[in-house]
Design a protein around this motif. Structure first.
Motif, PDB file in Angstrom:
ATOM      1  N   ASP A 165       0.824  -1.212   0.000  1.00  0.00           N
ATOM      2  CA  ASP A 165       0.000   0.000   0.000  1.00  0.00           C
ATOM      3  C   ASP A 165       0.856   1.259   0.000  1.00  0.00           C
ATOM      4  OD1 ASP A 165      -2.271  -1.524  -0.082  1.00  0.00           O
ATOM      5  OD2 ASP A 165      -2.797  -1.258   2.028  1.00  0.00           O
ATOM      6  N   GLN A 166       2.001   1.206   0.652  1.00  0.00           N
ATOM      7  CA  GLN A 166       2.902   2.360   0.584  1.00  0.00           C
ATOM      8  C   GLN A 166       3.347   2.595  -0.854  1.00  0.00           C
ATOM      9  OE1 GLN A 166       5.950   2.928   3.752  1.00  0.00           O
ATOM     10  NE2 GLN A 166       5.144   1.001   4.611  1.00  0.00           N
ATOM     11  N   TYR A 167       3.718   1.534  -1.544  1.00  0.00           N
ATOM     12  CA  TYR A 167       4.168   1.689  -2.928  1.00  0.00           C
ATOM     13  C   TYR A 167       3.047   2.181  -3.835  1.00  0.00           C
ATOM     14  CZ  TYR A 167       9.032   0.326  -2.896  1.00  0.00           C
ATOM     15  OH  TYR A 167      10.395   0.337  -2.721  1.00  0.00           O
ATOM     16  N   THR A 168       1.838   1.717  -3.590  1.00  0.00           N
ATOM     17  CA  THR A 168       0.700   2.199  -4.375  1.00  0.00           C
ATOM     18  C   THR A 168       0.573   3.710  -4.222  1.00  0.00           C
ATOM     19  OG1 THR A 168      -0.486   0.110  -4.161  1.00  0.00           O
ATOM     20  CG2 THR A 168      -1.801   2.057  -4.664  1.00  0.00           C
ATOM     21  N   GLU A 169       0.717   4.190  -2.998  1.00  0.00           N
ATOM     22  CA  GLU A 169       0.635   5.631  -2.757  1.00  0.00           C
ATOM     23  C   GLU A 169       1.837   6.356  -3.351  1.00  0.00           C
ATOM     24  OE1 GLU A 169      -0.170   8.824   0.863  1.00  0.00           O
ATOM     25  OE2 GLU A 169      -0.554   6.684   1.163  1.00  0.00           O
ATOM     26  N   PHE A 170       3.005   5.762  -3.299  1.00  0.00           N
ATOM     27  CA  PHE A 170       4.176   6.399  -3.895  1.00  0.00           C
ATOM     28  C   PHE A 170       3.923   6.716  -5.375  1.00  0.00           C
ATOM     29  CE2 PHE A 170       7.210   3.842  -0.901  1.00  0.00           C
ATOM     30  CZ  PHE A 170       6.842   4.636   0.169  1.00  0.00           C
ATOM     31  N   PHE A 171       3.432   5.723  -6.102  1.00  0.00           N
ATOM     32  CA  PHE A 171       3.225   5.905  -7.537  1.00  0.00           C
ATOM     33  C   PHE A 171       2.156   6.968  -7.815  1.00  0.00           C
ATOM     34  CE2 PHE A 171       4.738   1.299  -7.792  1.00  0.00           C
ATOM     35  CZ  PHE A 171       6.017   1.654  -8.204  1.00  0.00           C
ATOM     36  N   THR A 172       1.081   6.945  -7.049  1.00  0.00           N
ATOM     37  CA  THR A 172       0.011   7.933  -7.235  1.00  0.00           C
ATOM     38  C   THR A 172       0.514   9.339  -6.946  1.00  0.00           C
ATOM     39  OG1 THR A 172      -1.699   6.321  -6.640  1.00  0.00           O
ATOM     40  CG2 THR A 172      -2.284   8.650  -6.468  1.00  0.00           C
ATOM     41  N   GLU A 173       1.229   9.492  -5.842  1.00  0.00           N
ATOM     42  CA  GLU A 173       1.730  10.802  -5.450  1.00  0.00           C
ATOM     43  C   GLU A 173       2.685  11.375  -6.495  1.00  0.00           C
ATOM     44  OE1 GLU A 173       1.221  12.809  -2.143  1.00  0.00           O
ATOM     45  OE2 GLU A 173      -0.500  11.859  -3.097  1.00  0.00           O
ATOM     46  N   LEU A 174       3.611  10.569  -6.977  1.00  0.00           N
ATOM     47  CA  LEU A 174       4.575  11.061  -7.949  1.00  0.00           C
ATOM     48  C   LEU A 174       3.897  11.436  -9.264  1.00  0.00           C
ATOM     49  CD1 LEU A 174       7.519   8.581  -7.291  1.00  0.00           C
ATOM     50  CD2 LEU A 174       7.401  10.993  -6.642  1.00  0.00           C
ATOM     51  N   ASP A 175       2.933  10.639  -9.681  1.00  0.00           N
ATOM     52  CA  ASP A 175       2.208  10.929 -10.910  1.00  0.00           C
ATOM     53  C   ASP A 175       1.472  12.263 -10.808  1.00  0.00           C
ATOM     54  OD1 ASP A 175       1.000  10.110 -13.539  1.00  0.00           O
ATOM     55  OD2 ASP A 175      -0.844  10.173 -12.342  1.00  0.00           O
TER      56      ASP A 175
END
Length: 538
Positions: A165-175
């Motif tokens: 879930d952290q990685y899912t948020e990482f990708f969303t935030e950077l995008d």
């Protein structure tokens, strides 16, 4: 006549709205929230904290006594008390970082929530979202499951969040963050932004390059996600030359704020080469040992960067120390400080004039080259793997001030692991294109980005490492001791015990998210599948 004059005066003043008069009445020496983005100074402070572990205290305990040892890039040879080299947990060295990361993220969250609907702050919010991911991803790859405070709501005691879930948020935030940048709006100035000097385009490249780094991290657990994120990152625009490097200069203000490897040397805790590193750089490239470097014990052929990275010892010996020596054997013959190659003066300067102003590498162009090379090689993104690989090696040679990249890249001379520099040479074990890419990436990450080297080791079991001579028997006594078995090496850092005592309920929920093994340093992170890409024969 007077009536006419009064009318004209009223008409002139009527041309100015109340807001115009308000603007005229504002004191530029006392700016208000609609005149200046006050979040900039706070973000600036957090840029430095997240880049440098906030100074020598945490730098030594986290970077030097964990990441450098687990990546087998360095060993503090004189220090027998360094029990983390043997995979023992040491809460006293991790508790401050464990507590600091959620604090830094929460401070960024405050700036994001305060500025999300303020057009004046759109660029500061974009930067805060990017930096929030950078800080959290570094800690996530160390501890794994951990709290990840959100800016969408205020939570007094943030819950633990799974690595996935952290990685899912990482990708969303950077995008989303990259899309927020507006060149028409204000941004940090060169003093506030010590990394890119207020260059918004470079921050976009950094965000996309970070996204590419994290995309490759999930290659073994979710190939489709890896491909989607890698392609989006590359198409968005990643670092394209060394001028795009992400570096943070030390402030040099007060104790612990110089380039901190120099401070370790001042304490007598000198940094030395490991046998794993020595084996990766010996003979590869087929270039002779430099005639102007005096050493009585040395390999005949050497990667020329390695002699700059590590100088011969005081006894003119150039060799590495076996990783994980038992405390009784540390700094003892044949592995004394005088017998092991030492971190080079190119990095720390001579003893009489230490290089305290060297910048910390956060992400370099050559890392991006090797990420793109791997993505192309494995079909995660389009591109030419060989071209990216050779670009990365050439850039690294330039960075370390050595010549001969063309000769090196044409050589099929192999290191101890069996890897050659020639991308087209695939003879023998340990010589696959992926092993070449990760070996060169590893060398180029030295010394500041050792966390990425350790992450690649956990993700791919590359490059080839020696198994530590002595590991915590309570955990590793029943585990393999085989360089080709990923389970032989440490997987994560255990959460400090204070957390289990003082935050019991949330800690137990977090442990449940870790899966089999629980809160042990042998427990794999979500993206670590125990994949073994190492084909070395020895």
């Amino acid at each position: 006549m007077k009536t006419r004059i009064y009318f004209l005066v009223l008409l002139v003043f009527g041309l100015f709205s109340c807001s115009d008069l308000d603007e005229m009445n504002k004191d530029p020496n006392r700016p208000t929230g609609d005149m200046y983005d006050f979040s900039r100074s706070q973000i600036s402070t957090l840029l430095r904290a997240g880049s440098t572990y906030n100074g020598a205290h945490m730098f030594q305990r986290v970077k030097n006594l964990h990441l450098d040892l687990y990546s087998q890039m360095l060993d503090e040879v004189p220090s027998g008390w360094t029990n983390t080299r043997n995979y023992f947990p040491n809460d006293n060295w991790t508790i401050d970082y464990w507590n600091s990361v959620p604090s830094w993220v929460s401070q960024l969250n405050t700036q994001i929530s305060m500025g999300m609907n303020d057009p004046l702050r759109t660029n500061s919010v974009a930067l805060a979202r990017i930096w929030r991911v950078y800080i959290q991803s570094q800690a996530c790859d160390l501890f794994g499951v951990m709290p990840f405070p959100t800016y969408k709501e205020v939570v007094a005691n943030p819950p633990y969040v799974s690595v996935q879930d952290q990685y899912t948020e990482f990708f969303t935030e950077l995008d989303e963050a990259v899309k927020m940048f507006d060149p028409a709006k204000g941004f940090l100035n060169a003093k506030e932004d010590m990394i890119f000097k207020g260059d918004m385009d470079l921050w976009k490249k950094f965000a996309n390059s970070l996204r590419l780094r994290l995309a490759l991290r999930v290659s073994e657990i979710d190939a489709a996600l890896c491909a989607t994120q890698a392609q989006a990152a590359i198409s968005g625009g990643v670092m394209s030359s060394a001028s795009d490097d992400a570096k943070c200069p030390p402030s040099n203000l007060g104790w612990g704020n110089d380039y901190n490897y120099t401070l370790l040397f001042a304490w007598g805790e000198t940094q030395h080469m490991t046998s794993s590193f020595e084996k990766l750089v010996t003979n590869i490239g087929g270039i002779d040992w430099p005639a102007d470097v005096n050493a009585t014990t040395k390999p005949a052929k050497i990667d020329p960067r390695a002699v700059v990275m590590f100088n011969p010892s005081s006894d003119a010996i150039w060799k590495g120390v076996p990783p994980g020596l038992h405390p009784d054997n540390v700094n003892q013959v044949p592995n004394t400080r005088a017998e092991i190659a030492i971190m080079g003066e190119f990095l720390v300067g001579p003893e009489s004039a230490r290089n305290i102003t060297r910048s910390y590498d956060l992400m370099l162009y050559e890392e991006v080259c090797f990420l793109k090379a791997e993505a192309a090689l494995r079909g995660f993104a389009s591109g030419d793997a060989r071209t990216e690989y050779e670009n990365g090696v050439t850039s690294s040679f330039t960075r370390w001030g050595v010549e001969g990249a063309d000769v090196y890249l044409a050589s099929n001379a192999k290191n101890t692991a069996g890897t050659s520099a020639d991308f087209t040479d695939m003879t023998g074990g340990g010589n696959t294109p992926l092993e070449k890419i990760i070996t060169q990436k590893y060398i180029s990450l030295f010394p500041d980005v050792s966390i990425e080297a350790w992450s690649d080791k956990r993700r791919l079991n590359l490059p080839r490492f020696d198994v530590p001579a002595y590991r915590d028997p309570a955990v590793y006594g029943s585990l393999p001791s085989d360089f080709a078995d990923p389970s032989s090496f440490i997987k994560r850092v255990k959460i400090p015990e204070n957390e289990a005592i003082n935050n019991t309920e949330e800690y137990q929920k977090g442990v449940a998210l870790m899966g089999p093994g629980g809160d042990r340093n042998s427990t794999k992170l979500w993206w670590d599948t125990n994949s073994n890409k190492c084909t070395s024969p020895q």
